[in-house]
Scaffold this active site. Structure first.
Site, mmCIF file in Angstrom:
data_model
loop_
_atom_site.group_PDB
_atom_site.id
_atom_site.type_symbol
_atom_site.label_atom_id
_atom_site.label_comp_id
_atom_site.label_asym_id
_atom_site.label_seq_id
_atom_site.Cartn_x
_atom_site.Cartn_y
_atom_site.Cartn_z
ATOM 1 N N ASP A 87 0.848 -1.186 0.000
ATOM 2 C CA ASP A 87 0.000 0.000 0.000
ATOM 3 C C ASP A 87 0.887 1.241 0.000
ATOM 4 O OD1 ASP A 87 -2.791 1.169 0.317
ATOM 5 O OD2 ASP A 87 -1.757 2.100 2.003
ATOM 6 N N GLU A 89 0.903 5.621 0.539
ATOM 7 C CA GLU A 89 0.244 6.876 0.901
ATOM 8 C C GLU A 89 0.873 7.949 0.023
ATOM 9 O OE1 GLU A 89 -2.329 6.824 2.677
ATOM 10 O OE2 GLU A 89 -2.091 4.823 3.526
ATOM 11 N N HIS A 237 -5.402 4.304 7.097
ATOM 12 C CA HIS A 237 -4.703 5.194 6.176
ATOM 13 C C HIS A 237 -3.218 5.326 6.505
ATOM 14 C CE1 HIS A 237 -8.133 6.335 3.790
ATOM 15 N NE2 HIS A 237 -8.824 6.580 4.881
ATOM 16 N N ASP A 242 -2.755 -1.024 6.230
ATOM 17 C CA ASP A 242 -3.558 -1.405 5.067
ATOM 18 C C ASP A 242 -2.972 -2.623 4.360
ATOM 19 O OD1 ASP A 242 -5.020 0.783 5.763
ATOM 20 O OD2 ASP A 242 -4.535 1.980 4.000
#
Length: 255
Positions: A87, A89, A237, A242
């Site tokens: 994942d 960000e 988040h 995640d």
């Protein structure tokens, strides 16, 4: 009084729908699967391991894991035993103009986590306040972190040649491809799986459709109320939270 009766009746209907959905979904996977709660650690995780849900026994194979990955041996198989759940960000939605501020991944071999990767990244531009409000990542947190030029090669090395799993995979994959192209001047290509697509396939044949494909909703639906509130909601988040959740989800829905 009549409004109170209507309200109670509506609540009972909602409860009935939720219970029926739960009972239907239970027929799709082994009811004996026990999903252990992962242990979340601070940044710069060292090598660790975790017990995966025992959804399938490992199949004997004379090839090494690297040989399997290089030959794409499981691309059409029932099971994907080895992969990278990851994942990102980012500072926005556009991979051409926005930047990666965190990468995290779990390496899975024969359905068990064998290693993890997590790095905060210092972007060239300031992190927007809206992104900070969503991710909790501030400009101060990344001030002394390395750039994507330093982190991406380590991440690519970590992934070896394993297939990659992400939620809304085209989004994350586009950022990896863009930064790889900028860094090396060539295209990045890797087989990848989208848990949104897998989640929709998971419901096929039930006569039902998922209410939402947002990651939090999928976690609530597949991993349950306890995992959602005790694990995910406390660290949502953030990339490693995640990525770890994706591993548990993929092990259940990839059947």
């Amino acid at each position: 009084m009549i409004w109170l009766i209507i309200l109670i009746f509506a609540i009972l209907i909602i409860i009935w729908v939720v219970l029926m959905k739960k009972l239907t979904r239970n027929h799709l996977h082994d009811d004996n699967i026990n999903i252990p709660e992962p242990e979340f650690k601070p940044l710069n995780l060292s090598k660790t391991s975790s017990t995966a849900p025992e959804t399938r026994p490992a199949k004997p194979n004379t090839m090494t894991l690297k040989e399997m990955a290089e030959n794409d041996c499981w691309c059409n198989n029932y099971s994907v035993p080895c992969y990278i759940a990851y994942d990102l960000e980012t500072t926005g939605l556009n991979s051409e103009t926005c930047e990666i501020i965190e990468i995290a991944a779990v390496k899975v071999e024969y359905h068990k986590i064998v290693d993890t990767f997590q790095e905060l990244i210092k972007p060239k531009n300031k992190i927007p306040k809206k992104i900070t409000s969503i991710t909790g990542i501030t400009n101060e947190m990344v001030e002394n972190c390395r750039s994507i030029e330093d982190v991406l090669p380590e991440f690519i090395k970590f992934t070896e040649k394993y297939p990659m799993v992400a939620h809304n995979a085209d989004f994350d994959y586009s950022f990896i491809k863009k930064n790889y192209l900028d860094l090396y001047g060539k295209n990045f290509s890797r087989r990848h799986y989208d848990t949104i697509r897998k989640y929709k396939q998971y419901y096929q044949g039930t006569g039902m459709k998922p209410d939402s494909c947002k990651l939090g909703d999928v976690i609530f639906d597949i991993l349950g109320l306890e995992y959602y509130f005790d694990v995910y909601s406390k660290n949502s988040h953030r990339a490693l939270t995640d990525a770890t959740a994706l591993y548990y989800i993929f092990e259940i829905i990839n059947k």
